[in-house]
Design an enzyme around this catalytic site. Sequence first.
Site, short mmCIF file in Angstrom:
data_model
loop_
_atom_site.label_atom_id
_atom_site.label_comp_id
_atom_site.label_asym_id
_atom_site.label_seq_id
_atom_site.Cartn_x
_atom_site.Cartn_y
_atom_site.Cartn_z
N THR A 154 18.47 124.82 14.59
CA THR A 154 17.99 123.60 13.98
C THR A 154 18.56 123.61 12.57
O THR A 154 19.01 124.65 12.11
CB THR A 154 16.44 123.72 13.92
OG1 THR A 154 15.95 123.81 15.24
CG2 THR A 154 15.76 122.59 13.21
N ARG A 182 11.21 116.88 26.94
CA ARG A 182 10.66 118.02 26.20
C ARG A 182 10.67 117.68 24.69
O ARG A 182 11.61 117.10 24.18
CB ARG A 182 11.51 119.26 26.48
CG ARG A 182 11.06 120.52 25.74
CD ARG A 182 12.07 120.96 24.73
NE ARG A 182 11.65 122.16 24.00
CZ ARG A 182 12.20 122.55 22.86
NH1 ARG A 182 13.20 121.87 22.35
NH2 ARG A 182 11.75 123.60 22.23
N SER A 184 10.61 118.89 20.79
CA SER A 184 10.90 119.99 19.87
C SER A 184 9.85 120.02 18.75
O SER A 184 9.14 119.06 18.53
CB SER A 184 12.28 119.72 19.28
OG SER A 184 12.40 120.28 18.03
N ASP A 185 9.79 121.14 18.04
CA ASP A 185 8.85 121.26 16.90
C ASP A 185 9.35 120.48 15.68
O ASP A 185 8.56 120.23 14.75
CB ASP A 185 8.71 122.73 16.50
CG ASP A 185 10.04 123.31 16.05
OD1 ASP A 185 10.93 123.47 16.91
OD2 ASP A 185 10.22 123.54 14.84
N THR A 203 12.99 126.89 12.11
CA THR A 203 13.98 126.90 13.19
C THR A 203 13.53 127.94 14.20
O THR A 203 12.72 128.82 13.89
CB THR A 203 15.39 127.21 12.64
OG1 THR A 203 16.32 127.21 13.74
CG2 THR A 203 15.47 128.56 11.95
N GLY A 204 14.04 127.84 15.42
CA GLY A 204 13.64 128.81 16.45
C GLY A 204 13.16 128.08 17.69
O GLY A 204 13.48 126.91 17.91
N GLY A 206 10.91 125.98 19.73
CA GLY A 206 9.90 124.98 19.39
C GLY A 206 8.52 125.30 19.94
O GLY A 206 7.51 125.12 19.25
N1 GLY Z 1 13.43 124.33 17.04
C1 GLY Z 1 14.14 123.45 17.85
C2 GLY Z 1 13.65 123.33 19.22
O1 GLY Z 1 12.99 124.22 19.75
O2 GLY Z 1 13.93 122.35 19.83
#
Ligand code: GLY
Length: 280
Positions: A154, A182, A184-185, A203-204, A206
Amino acid sequence: MKIIIHGGFFSESSQSMATKIAKQQALRHVVKNAYDYLKTHTALETVAYAVEQLENDELFNAGIGSQIQSDGKIRMSASIMDGESTKFSGVINIENVKNPIRVAEKLFPTEDRVLGGEGATNFARAHKFEFFNPEIPQRRKEYEAKTGSKSLGTVGCVALDEKGNIATATSTGGKGFEIPGRISDSATAAGNYANSYCGVSCTGIGEDIVSTAVATKIVTRVSDGFTIDKAFEKTFAELKAIDGFAGAIAIDHKGTIFHLDSHPCMVFASFDGNTLDVFE
Ligand code: GLY
């Protein structure tokens, strides 16, 4: 004035040294550019500016170069938050725009500030964001080969401006091969959050970031009197308890720049006008 940006993760096992150097150079360039911009703009304007540049660079998984979902389409998510007003706006699973962060920014002054799917894309078209396909040949090759992408993560930015205001922005192309729909965070308070005490961009994975409410928890803990390092320590201990995978960048109201990850190498750069720090 302070600024920190991230561009996901670098993995020694799956990415080349040339990619690492290219990412370091790109981040150095963007963080310096964005710091110059911050001299004459607000923190909110600057985080959108920095993230737009990262979205335009296909080295990163946001905007151009985004991951492809299981049905062959790219859907992107981005959000922006102003610490002073605690106003948040974002787009979830938007399609065919060049800069999702600019659409999130456009929503900022509106009443309905988080839009998803077709609604987000329609809003973009109604506000003159032209059709733009963010796919690059490398992502299509990975999709066809079902190998998964080496472009992890991200992008995000946290800035503290001259007036002491904090803002955050985060943008992603998602995980790749995910079920369409889906979420994302990155366009949630778990992945991008700010108030007058602290701002955090994540980042990582979600799902892990949402489970641990990473950004919100760090910001709340700093607001409640934790130092920024302790706020990170406690939140990342909670992330570890679920075997979560994430990284986060932050700045607090005292101007402390901080970052941490559950992985050896989150790709980040920060600048305070004197010291430029880049991931090694
Ligand atoms: N952090 C981005 C995702 O998981 O989509």
